[in-house]
Write an enzyme that holds these catalytic residues in place. Structure first.
Site, short mmCIF file in Angstrom:
data_model
loop_
_atom_site.label_atom_id
_atom_site.label_comp_id
_atom_site.label_asym_id
_atom_site.label_seq_id
_atom_site.Cartn_x
_atom_site.Cartn_y
_atom_site.Cartn_z
N GLY A 51 0.77 -1.33 0.11
CA GLY A 51 -0.17 -0.03 0.02
C GLY A 51 0.77 1.40 -0.08
CB SER A 53 0.49 4.21 -4.59
OG SER A 53 -0.75 3.85 -4.22
CE1 TYR A 56 -0.09 9.20 9.21
CE2 TYR A 56 -2.25 8.93 8.44
CZ TYR A 56 -1.28 9.46 9.14
OH TYR A 56 -1.66 10.55 9.93
CG ASP A 111 -6.07 -7.50 -5.69
OD1 ASP A 111 -5.94 -6.98 -4.63
OD2 ASP A 111 -6.90 -8.35 -5.84
CB VAL A 139 -3.91 -2.59 2.26
CG1 VAL A 139 -5.24 -2.71 1.12
CG2 VAL A 139 -2.82 -3.02 1.56
CE1 TYR A 237 -11.80 5.20 10.21
CE2 TYR A 237 -11.04 4.45 12.26
CZ TYR A 237 -10.89 4.31 10.81
OH TYR A 237 -9.88 4.00 10.24
#
Length: 396
Positions: A51, A53, A56, A111, A139, A237
């Site tokens: 993850g 890109s 965080y 993926d 991710v 959340y």
């Protein structure tokens, strides 16, 4: 060549295109803000960032590269440019990061949930870098296909047990509007599917896949990035479906820690502070909360890159790795200070469409959203045509 003027077309928090030069300048600025460090052992650590890109995960990649010269692999899933549309912002950010990183850090576009991607990364590590010292997992995705069953799970943003009403911030036709929205509670199936997407299942699968291939170094440390947040947002959340997934992530950390301890390794979660990210803007109430937080703290807000510098310092060992009673590294204490939360709470209660401009830093928030896509970045001339067909970084 496909140079053209790229404009921020879209609605609300959704943009149809990204600006390549703006994305590159965002990466350059983040990189330059990271102070250089040195590894006590003198050996550059090998790392895998899943993850890499955006948000965080991007900050983790840049902080590790710029501060400690990590070598290894970054994984993400981004869309290439087409004749009609630019690439996604993450595509351009990765291209810019690769230019700064050099040949010892490579990027895989795939993926992260699939075993095919895991095998591709494992092969790269075996051929180029050897076992990893660190795995950072960051991710956020709307859905995940289980490699074992082929079933596709979809995540939802819903409260648990009862309906939840909260204030939220929208930009209707460009004007800020404070609305009240009510979310119906999730079903048991929706909660289970959200946990299947956003919980610890895929993190665990990465560790087990790499372990089976002998690609985990002795003393390996793995960290999954997470968020707790304010009581003001907890209903949708931390006390909602996403919170159930985060609780599963933390339980997975304890499970993986027990497995890795035998080889001197460690698994933890890292609780980061609030930031404007592409995933967070979709959560009701978060945009309003972050805008108020910025107004209260101003430049005292700790950027994602600065937080990840703190995390890397602990991973590398220049600072002791410390956790709370639930085995979580806490990088969010600046946000949850009682005085800060009290000030935000007062503004939250007073927030209406008429008053919001004087309570929240709306210019900053809107700019941050645009900068996620490469717009509003200082030093970029948006009137000039820019090349959009930038290739994915090749593996040397």
């Amino acid at each position: 060549m496909s140079a053209r003027v790229v404009t921020p077309a879209g609605k609300g928090f959704v943009f149809l295109d990204a600006h390549p030069a703006g994305c590159a300048e965002t990466v350059n600025r983040m990189w330059s803000d990271v102070p250089a460090g040195s590894v006590p052992s003198g050996r550059r650590p090998t790392a895998l960032v899943v993850g890499c890109s955006a948000g965080y995960g991007l900050a983790a990649t840049i902080a590790g590269l710029a501060r400690y010269g990590i070598r290894g692999v970054g994984v993400c899933l981004e869309k290439a440019p087409t004749p009609r549309r630019t690439a996604t912002a993450g595509w351009y950010r990765v291209a810019a990061t690769a230019e700064l990183a050099g040949d010892d850090f490579v990027f895989v576009n795939g993926d992260a949930f699939s075993d095919q991607t895991k095998e591709q990364v494992t092969k790269l590590l075996a051929e180029r870098f050897g076992p990893i010292d660190h795995l950072i997992y960051s991710v956020a995705a709307p859905r995940r296909t289980d490699p074992d069953t082929g079933e596709t799970y979809a995540s939802v943003l819903k409260p648990l047990g009862a309906a939840h009403t909260t204030k939220t911030l929208a930009f209707d036709d460009g004007a800020p509007v404070v609305k009240t929205v009510t979310s119906e509670p999730a079903t048991e199936q929706e909660t289970a599917q959200t946990v299947a997407v956003m919980g610890g299942a895929d993190w665990r699968r990465w560790i087990h896949h790499l372990s089976a291939a002998d690609m985990l170094a002795d003393g390996v440390t793995t960290v999954a990035l997470t968020y707790i947040g304010s009581p003001l947002t907890s209903g949708i959340y931390r006390a909602g479906t996403i919170g159930a997934a985060k609780a599963d992530l933390e339980a997975t950390a304890r499970e993986l820690h027990a497995e890795l301890a035998a080889r001197g390794g460690r698994a933890v979660t890292s609780v980061n502070g609030a930031a404007v990210t592409q995933s967070s803007t979709a959560i009701p109430g978060i945009a309003l909360y972050v805008g108020l937080l910025r107004a209260v703290l101003g430049d005292a807000m700790v950027s994602p890159a600065a937080q990840l510098v703190q995390l890397w310092d602990q991973l590398i060992g220049t600072v002791e790795l410390t956790t709370d009673d639930e085995a979580r590294v806490r990088l969010d204490t600046w946000e949850l200070e009682p005085a800060v939360q009290a000030a935000i709470g007062e503004r939250w209660r007073d927030a209406t469409t008429e008053t919001i401009a004087g309570l929240a830093d709306l210019d900053w928030f809107a700019g941050e959203v645009r900068r996620l896509h490469g717009f509003d970045v200082p030093g970029v001339d948006y009137s000039r045509p820019v090349e959009t067909e930038i290739p994915w970084p090749t593996t040397p």
